[in-house]
Design a protein around this motif. Structure first.
Motif, PDB file in Angstrom:
ATOM      1  N   ASP A 552       0.831  -1.208   0.000  1.00  0.00           N
ATOM      2  CA  ASP A 552       0.000   0.000   0.000  1.00  0.00           C
ATOM      3  C   ASP A 552       0.865   1.258   0.000  1.00  0.00           C
ATOM      4  OD1 ASP A 552      -2.263  -1.509  -0.024  1.00  0.00           O
ATOM      5  OD2 ASP A 552      -2.613  -1.404   2.146  1.00  0.00           O
ATOM      6  N   ASN A 553       1.955   1.234   0.788  1.00  0.00           N
ATOM      7  CA  ASN A 553       2.859   2.390   0.819  1.00  0.00           C
ATOM      8  C   ASN A 553       3.549   2.595  -0.524  1.00  0.00           C
ATOM      9  OD1 ASN A 553       2.389   3.297   3.416  1.00  0.00           O
ATOM     10  ND2 ASN A 553       3.938   1.946   4.326  1.00  0.00           N
ATOM     11  N   ARG A 556       1.047   4.216  -2.835  1.00  0.00           N
ATOM     12  CA  ARG A 556       0.810   5.621  -2.453  1.00  0.00           C
ATOM     13  C   ARG A 556       1.971   6.510  -2.895  1.00  0.00           C
ATOM     14  NH1 ARG A 556       2.864   8.413   1.417  1.00  0.00           N
ATOM     15  NH2 ARG A 556       3.677   6.564   2.502  1.00  0.00           N
ATOM     16  N   LYS A 559       2.086   6.905  -6.706  1.00  0.00           N
ATOM     17  CA  LYS A 559       1.086   7.844  -7.219  1.00  0.00           C
ATOM     18  C   LYS A 559       1.510   9.294  -6.976  1.00  0.00           C
ATOM     19  CE  LYS A 559      -3.107   5.009  -7.156  1.00  0.00           C
ATOM     20  NZ  LYS A 559      -4.478   4.841  -6.591  1.00  0.00           N
ATOM     21  N   GLU A 560       2.175   9.538  -5.847  1.00  0.00           N
ATOM     22  CA  GLU A 560       2.676  10.887  -5.577  1.00  0.00           C
ATOM     23  C   GLU A 560       3.776  11.276  -6.570  1.00  0.00           C
ATOM     24  OE1 GLU A 560       3.978  10.725  -1.566  1.00  0.00           O
ATOM     25  OE2 GLU A 560       1.958  10.790  -0.703  1.00  0.00           O
TER      26      GLU A 560
END
Length: 628
Positions: A552-553, A556, A559-560
């Motif tokens: 998940d990290n 995330r 995507k950033e």
């Protein structure tokens, strides 16, 4: 007579002081070889900048200055606060040109010297002194150029030969880094400069400049100005002469005082007339000498022109003999044919740098103006033939201008750089970007694996990747390519942000340096960011920890990092993650840990997105995302 004698003495004193000052300025030219360095005392190599002044007639545009420093126009425009890269510059306008500073071993006598090695092609009339002092504005010295180029004879420079000009620079040490000193800007100290004015102009401090350079600085020495960030210059630093003093007011309270003043004025006028007569006599004598000298020069010039034409004709015959093996494979164009095709190389037809768009017999070509000797590039291009490499159609030799022109196929949709970082309203979607990455990987795999000896491109970057009408990618510009690898060179060339670390530090040429540059292009495709930002920080150094942590990290953080336009479409994050993994592996600091292009092509083609929307024949209408 006493008055005339006094004025004559005064005039002679003025002439004496003038020549004394001129002699002082001449003797102030630097004669040092360079600045010693040690990799244990400072962090080498590093990205830094030099301050360059726009000067007439040759350097009043970013294109010519970019060619001089082997960088693109935006790479100078951004740090220099120049909004339009095509507008002419103002004389004396301050510009920041980026350079790669290295600690280079010259020889056993001089040891390690700190400089940026810039490749320069010798043109007609060039000397080491002229290029060092006029073109590079004393950012190096002719003596340093002689030391760095031991195989070249300064009194017999051949047109078209490549010379290395060592631009003086320094990298911050660990203490300076801790004090947030990011750059040591190379600046040529002028007679009117002092440390206090430089500190104010660059946002530094007087003491920090003294700490780096010491107190014994002469005019035209290179000084290094420590700054945490580049200053923003809003306009040229044009000096204006001080206003003339107000006229003296003559008081007429009594006649005696007026008579004294009148006598003084009369004597002054007599003195000026004497100086004028003396000056006219000297001028007449000087004109006579100039006429005699001009006649002598005309005779010498006629003799030189005849000799130079003979040399150029010999050089043309010599080059044609060298490339005779390729005459059957490529068309040989005439220079008048190319002039007609490009409206005499009109600026409106410039595609990029020195590449022009031209039409010959209804066929559109890309015509590249380059240095005299095209032998090495032709030798490489004649043995490569692949759909993902821009095809060379022919060449032209112009002995009068000492230029050579390469004529390539015209690739309609321009460079990948313009699509990712330009002002286009349309942006590439993910599947098109992935297809482009595979095309480039296929082209590199071909030159690495299917040519003997192997070819190393040495300048893979988004501006050297062109897109055709179907948005398929082709690799262009083999100007720096080398046939054969695993060699060591002292001539470091390339583009900021794409150069592999081992090439910068050791001069190691191998296929793995192309792999590194390709990894930077992958980072551009994913992030939409440029390879180097306005502060001179490279893109590849910012991605170390993106794929660390839980799944998940990872998603995330990815995507950033991703381009904003990619997040507007529905894409497989698994596909992006796969490409990001390849990109990070490609930019490993250890070349042995980087994958080969064979492995890269295999890894990229595993993605389900490759063939789901982009066919082998070309891109679908959905291959471009319109910016909203």
């Amino acid at each position: 007579m006493r008055i005339k004698s006094r004025y004559l003495s005064f005039a002679l004193l003025l002439f004496f002081l003038y020549y004394q000052n001129l002699s002082h300025l001449t003797q102030a030219q630097p004669t040092t070889t360079g600045y010693p360095c040690s990799t244990s005392q400072a962090i080498y190599p590093c990205q830094t900048y030099v301050l360059f002044r726009a000067l007439a007639p040759d350097f009043l545009d970013l294109a010519s200055i970019g060619d001089l420093f082997s960088v693109s126009r935006p790479m100078i425009a951004k740090p220099s606060n120049v909004s339009n890269t095509t507008n002419p510059l103002q004389p004396d306008e301050f510009l920041f040109a980026p350079i790669n500073c290295g600690c280079n071993l010259v020889n056993s006598t001089f040891g390690n010297i700190s400089y940026a090695a810039l490749n320069y092609t010798i043109r007609s009339g060039d000397t080491f002194w002229k290029v060092s002092t006029q073109d590079y504005q004393n950012l190096t010295t002719f003596y340093s150029v002689e030391v760095v180029n031991p195989t070249l004879v300064p009194t017999n420079l051949v047109i078209g030969v490549n010379a290395v000009f060592p631009i003086f620079c320094k990298c911050p040490n660990s203490t300076q880094r801790q004090n947030r000193i990011n750059y040591l800007i190379s600046y040529v100290f002028r007679p009117a400069d002092n440390f206090s004015s430089l500190a104010s102009r660059f946002g530094s401090t007087t003491q920090s400049i003294i700490d780096v350079n010491g107190n014994n600085i002469r005019p035209f020495d290179t000084v290094f100005i420590p700054v945490s960030r580049l200053p923003q210059f809003s306009q040229p630093n044009v000096s204006t002469p001080p206003p003339p003093p107000p006229p003296a007011v003559v008081s007429s309270k009594d006649d005696r005082k007026g008579a004294v003043i009148g006598l003084g004025i009369g004597l002054g006028i007599c003195g000026l007339l004497l100086i004028l007569v003396l000056g006219l006599w000297l001028q007449r004598d000087s004109l006579m000498k100039k006429k005699l000298l001009a006649k002598r020069k005309d005779v010498e010039k006629q003799q030189f022109d005849r000799g130079e034409k003979a040399l150029l004709k010999d050089a043309e015959v010599s080059l044609l003999a060298e490339v005779s093996d390729y005459l059957d494979k490529y068309k040989v164009f005439g220079i008048e044919e190319l002039r007609e095709a490009t409206d005499d190389f009109d600026d409106s037809l410039v595609i990029q740098g020195s590449v022009y768009k031209g039409s010959i017999n209804g066929e559109v070509y890309a015509i590249k103006k380059m240095n005299w000797n095209a032998y090495e590039q032709l030798k490489i291009l004649q043995k490569v033939n692949h759909g993902n490499l821009v095809k060379l159609e022919g060449f032209c030799i112009d002995p009068e201008e000492a230029n050579c022109y390469l004529v390539y196929e015209y690739v309609e949709n321009g460079s990948l750089h313009s699509w990712l970082h330009g002002n286009k309203n349309d942006k590439l979607n993910w599947k098109t970007r992935l297809r482009i990455a595979i095309d480039v990987a296929n082209g590199l795999q071909y030159i690495h694996e299917h040519t003997r000896p192997q070819v190393v491109h040495k300048d893979i970057k988004s501006s050297n990747i062109l897109l055709d009408s179907s948005m398929r990618a082709k690799i262009a510009n083999f100007g720096l390519a080398k046939s054969g690898c695993n060699a060591i060179t002292m001539h470091i060339v390339g583009t900021q942000g794409y150069i592999a670390p081992e090439y910068l530090t050791d001069g190691m040429v191998s296929t793995k340096m192309d792999v590194f540059s390709f990894g930077v292009v992958l980072h551009e495709l994913i992030s939409g960011k440029e390879a180097i930002d306005e502060e001179g920080k490279v893109l590849w150094a910012k991605v170390d920890r993106i794929l660390e942590g839980t799944d998940d990290n990872k998603v995330r953080k990815l995507k950033e990092w991703m381009d904003y336009y990619l997040l507007k479409e529905s894409i497989s994050m698994e596909s992006v993650m796969n490409v990001m993994t390849v990109a990070i592996a490609c930019v490993s600091k250890d070349p042995l840990k980087r994958p080969s292009m064979v492995d890269i092509v295999y890894a990229l083609c595993k993605s389900d997105d490759v063939f789901s929307d982009v066919s082998q024949e070309g891109s679908s209408p959905r291959s471009i995302v319109t910016a909203r």
